[in-house]
Design a protein around this motif. Structure first.
Motif, PDB file in Angstrom:
ATOM      1  N   VAL A  96       0.854  -1.184   0.000  1.00  0.00           N
ATOM      2  CA  VAL A  96       0.000   0.000   0.000  1.00  0.00           C
ATOM      3  C   VAL A  96       0.891   1.237   0.000  1.00  0.00           C
ATOM      4  O   VAL A  96       1.704   1.407   0.904  1.00  0.00           O
ATOM      5  CB  VAL A  96      -0.885   0.024   1.260  1.00  0.00           C
ATOM      6  CG1 VAL A  96      -1.709   1.299   1.304  1.00  0.00           C
ATOM      7  CG2 VAL A  96      -1.780  -1.205   1.322  1.00  0.00           C
ATOM      8  N   CYS A  97       0.757   2.087  -1.005  1.00  0.00           N
ATOM      9  CA  CYS A  97       1.446   3.376  -1.026  1.00  0.00           C
ATOM     10  C   CYS A  97       0.374   4.446  -0.977  1.00  0.00           C
ATOM     11  O   CYS A  97      -0.425   4.566  -1.905  1.00  0.00           O
ATOM     12  CB  CYS A  97       2.263   3.537  -2.303  1.00  0.00           C
ATOM     13  SG  CYS A  97       3.659   2.424  -2.413  1.00  0.00           S
ATOM     14  N   ASP A 129       3.192  -4.439   2.950  1.00  0.00           N
ATOM     15  CA  ASP A 129       4.096  -3.327   3.185  1.00  0.00           C
ATOM     16  C   ASP A 129       3.265  -2.050   3.054  1.00  0.00           C
ATOM     17  O   ASP A 129       2.389  -1.968   2.204  1.00  0.00           O
ATOM     18  CB  ASP A 129       5.194  -3.357   2.109  1.00  0.00           C
ATOM     19  CG  ASP A 129       6.293  -2.353   2.349  1.00  0.00           C
ATOM     20  OD1 ASP A 129       6.541  -2.014   3.521  1.00  0.00           O
ATOM     21  OD2 ASP A 129       6.916  -1.901   1.374  1.00  0.00           O
ATOM     22  N   ILE A 130       3.521  -1.080   3.926  1.00  0.00           N
ATOM     23  CA  ILE A 130       2.796   0.192   3.860  1.00  0.00           C
ATOM     24  C   ILE A 130       3.798   1.329   3.738  1.00  0.00           C
ATOM     25  O   ILE A 130       4.796   1.357   4.455  1.00  0.00           O
ATOM     26  CB  ILE A 130       1.923   0.411   5.111  1.00  0.00           C
ATOM     27  CG1 ILE A 130       0.926  -0.740   5.259  1.00  0.00           C
ATOM     28  CG2 ILE A 130       1.178   1.730   5.033  1.00  0.00           C
ATOM     29  CD1 ILE A 130       0.069  -0.641   6.500  1.00  0.00           C
ATOM     30  N   ASN A 131       3.544   2.254   2.832  1.00  0.00           N
ATOM     31  CA  ASN A 131       4.443   3.382   2.610  1.00  0.00           C
ATOM     32  C   ASN A 131       3.650   4.667   2.469  1.00  0.00           C
ATOM     33  O   ASN A 131       2.574   4.668   1.871  1.00  0.00           O
ATOM     34  CB  ASN A 131       5.218   3.188   1.297  1.00  0.00           C
ATOM     35  CG  ASN A 131       5.990   1.889   1.284  1.00  0.00           C
ATOM     36  OD1 ASN A 131       7.101   1.821   1.756  1.00  0.00           O
ATOM     37  ND2 ASN A 131       5.375   0.820   0.760  1.00  0.00           N
ATOM     38  N   LEU A 132       4.201   5.748   3.009  1.00  0.00           N
ATOM     39  CA  LEU A 132       3.637   7.074   2.747  1.00  0.00           C
ATOM     40  C   LEU A 132       4.359   7.651   1.537  1.00  0.00           C
ATOM     41  O   LEU A 132       5.589   7.751   1.528  1.00  0.00           O
ATOM     42  CB  LEU A 132       3.802   7.975   3.975  1.00  0.00           C
ATOM     43  CG  LEU A 132       2.998   7.508   5.201  1.00  0.00           C
ATOM     44  CD1 LEU A 132       3.262   8.409   6.401  1.00  0.00           C
ATOM     45  CD2 LEU A 132       1.507   7.450   4.906  1.00  0.00           C
ATOM     46  N   THR A 133       3.609   7.985   0.500  1.00  0.00           N
ATOM     47  CA  THR A 133       4.201   8.376  -0.788  1.00  0.00           C
ATOM     48  C   THR A 133       3.485   9.593  -1.356  1.00  0.00           C
ATOM     49  O   THR A 133       2.366   9.906  -0.955  1.00  0.00           O
ATOM     50  CB  THR A 133       4.072   7.214  -1.802  1.00  0.00           C
ATOM     51  OG1 THR A 133       2.730   6.746  -1.776  1.00  0.00           O
ATOM     52  CG2 THR A 133       5.014   6.084  -1.469  1.00  0.00           C
ATOM     53  N   PRO A 134       4.115  10.269  -2.329  1.00  0.00           N
ATOM     54  CA  PRO A 134       3.476  11.445  -2.927  1.00  0.00           C
ATOM     55  C   PRO A 134       2.209  11.124  -3.716  1.00  0.00           C
ATOM     56  O   PRO A 134       1.350  11.977  -3.874  1.00  0.00           O
ATOM     57  CB  PRO A 134       4.556  12.010  -3.857  1.00  0.00           C
ATOM     58  CG  PRO A 134       5.836  11.435  -3.365  1.00  0.00           C
ATOM     59  CD  PRO A 134       5.502  10.090  -2.802  1.00  0.00           C
ATOM     60  N   SER A 135       2.093   9.899  -4.259  1.00  0.00           N
ATOM     61  CA  SER A 135       0.854   9.552  -4.962  1.00  0.00           C
ATOM     62  C   SER A 135       0.444   8.131  -4.619  1.00  0.00           C
ATOM     63  O   SER A 135       1.273   7.294  -4.293  1.00  0.00           O
ATOM     64  CB  SER A 135       1.015   9.724  -6.476  1.00  0.00           C
ATOM     65  OG  SER A 135       1.852   8.735  -7.015  1.00  0.00           O
ATOM     66  N   SER A 137      -0.843   4.341  -4.748  1.00  0.00           N
ATOM     67  CA  SER A 137      -0.875   3.129  -5.567  1.00  0.00           C
ATOM     68  C   SER A 137      -1.005   1.918  -4.664  1.00  0.00           C
ATOM     69  O   SER A 137      -0.536   1.922  -3.534  1.00  0.00           O
ATOM     70  CB  SER A 137       0.387   3.007  -6.435  1.00  0.00           C
ATOM     71  OG  SER A 137       1.537   2.845  -5.637  1.00  0.00           O
TER      72      SER A 137
END
Lengths: 353, 353
Positions: A96-97, A129-135, A137
């Protein structure tokens, strides 16, 4: 033979893959299968089937506005690739982004879409997996096993064979039409776009089908890809009101959209398109006697590597999908121009209004 | 018992996972293993190990400026999770999300990083997915098999056991220091950050270790997570000049950075941290007699669930990693404030300069 790399997306994939060595135990070649197929030494009866799929541009371009849809489709997109090889799913992992600005109601809705889709299919998320991202996805990776003796790939169809689709088509492009033309949402609400991966269907057809591919990119794109792989063509002569979902038919009538636009667009519905040798057809259909979702006859395989469509008036027209498949690049991603040129393109097919 | 959800990242994962049902054949519980472990009916000797990992924020925050690094780390990050359970890799699939503005030289460099990392490990990319997206991310999913009788998880260490790391640490945080403090790149060039997943190491230690976890998030974060899972603590009493890579030592001296900062930061190096019961230590070390990369002794397992660090002066200090692990959230992602508060925080540990 129609060149694979005439299609910009195929060429882009090839330009990445040329850097990589091929696994000596991989069964399929590039483009040849919806899921990657691997011989594993501990299981001589089965292949391991693995696939990965990201939902991102459907969010960026405004096609999905309901976070539940994002979660739902992430699960269905990758499990549908397993369905297309006839696999039995073992599980899924998920990345998860998400943008830091998104609130809990939004991410909870994505998670509910994932959970409900898994429950519908009887499969499980193992981790992720979890990520904080600019966009935003979401990437799903699904894996399963498939009996070696009945595995399906995209290759193997022969002239004269029957062409089927595992269910009614068009809901993906119906949503696409409403979004790109800025039509009122009630004409085709996003909540109607809840396609289900045809896993069980894939398992039933696997021993009978000669090739199979899912319609994640729409029906005609799928057929165009099969043409490039098999050097065979397809005649679509099925009844339009059997091929399209009734809700999609309604939308076509209300908006004066020709029905084949709902097959030609790039946003699919995770049906399986497959070919069956004539002497297998009766046995295959017998397997579906007691099930609700029966395969729908689309047409036949022909020697000439082209899609031939029978219009409602009975005319047979050859169509070329390459300009449509490359259209988003040709218009540099401008969605307004995309929809205009798309409609012009299919009106030039001369199939009628 | 230190609560798992004191750490914001753990709490975020839990808030997603509560929506999902657990697979009845999954061996590990949430947080308990670097890779997901699944019983598969066709292979009673092994578990299937699967893991997914995305490289995104390291690009967004400027940590990786060389596209080759992005490709390299994508492969190493997920295969390192396989290493930490003692698995034998079968293959990888890959999802590439790239901005349309990126040129071919850039994407070719990512692909070369992927290809070289695969070749280093002797593994293969089976296939994948490519998307044009507003921001760049690469997701790798790696899978393999692991003998059931020797599988490692993050759980199982006991007081008095030895604590090892599979190789020298610190290159991840060395790069992080240079980037966050805007130091001249030649102090620690990005090309030095080419960590290798310790797959073979993991296979060797698996029959001897009582728990294992990789240092993808740095050494002390890894230990903090193991503490929360095992309700045991660790005494770090190893020699700093054996624990840190010589290049990292040089950087520490040149920049007057205390060596434990290179273990405390969140950007790791894909080493394996593992515990070994005292009666297994000799047999384990014997296995490494002829290999180049020997395990390095970090310290011991203690009953008290805390990290205790022996300073160069010989003082023993208990440290709390929770404020550091939550720091990026506490400063709302402001990297300037992050590095300032990070340095203040570790100076309060009182370990010296």
């Amino acid at each position: 033979m129609k060149p694979m790399n005439e299609i910009i997306e195929n060429a882009m994939i090839s330009s990445w893959v040329r850097h990589f060595l091929r696994h000596p135990s991989q069964v399929n070649q590039l483009h040849e299968s919806d899921a990657e197929l691997l011989e594993i030494p501990t299981d001589p009866q089965n292949y391991l089937a693995v696939t990965i799929d990201t939902v991102a541009d459907e969010v960026a371009n405004g096609l999905y506005q309901d976070p539940y849809t994002i979660g739902w489709v992430t699960v269905m997109a990758c499990t549908s690739d397993l369905a297309a090889v006839g696999a039995y799913p073992l599980g899924m992992v998920l990345s998860v982004c998400v943008e830091s600005k998104r609130d809990k109601a939004f991410t909870d809705a994505i998670a509910r879409g994932i959970a409900d889709a898994c429950q519908r299919l009887g499969i499980f998320i193992l981790g992720g997996d979890i990520n904080l991202t600019p966009s935003l996805s979401l990437t799903g990776c699904a894996f399963g096993t498939v009996p070696r003796k009945s595995v399906m790939t995209r290759c193997g169809c022969q002239e004269g064979e029957y062409l089927f689709i595992s269910g009614e088509a068009g809901i993906g492009n119906a949503l696409g039409l409403v979004r790109l033309k800025n039509l009122p949402g009630e004409l085709f609400p996003e909540t109607l776009y809840r396609p289900t991966a045809h896993i069980h269907h894939g398992q039933i057809i696997a021993p009978f089908a000669s090739c199979c591919m899912d319609t994640s990119d729409g029906v005609l794109t799928t057929l165009d890809q099969l043409i490039r792989l098999n050097n065979k063509g397809f005649i679509i002569a099925g009844d339009w009101d059997q091929i399209l979902s009734p809700l999609v038919w309604q939308l076509c009538k209300k908006t004066k959209t020709p029905p084949w636009a709902m097959l030609a667009g790039p946003h699919g519905e995770f049906r399986l398109i497959f070919t069956v040798p004539t002497n297998n057809v009766d046995s295959l259909l017998a397997r579906f006697q007691t099930t609700k979702n029966k395969p729908i006859l689309l047409g036949r395989v022909q020697e000439k590597p082209v899609i031939t469509i029978k219009s409602p008036a009975g005319d047979m027209k050859d169509i070329d999908m390459a300009p449509l498949r490359n259209l988003l690049d040709s218009v540099n991603g401008n969605l307004q121009r995309y929809v205009e040129e798309f409609m012009e393109c299919i009106s030039r097919w001369g199939l009628g209004e």
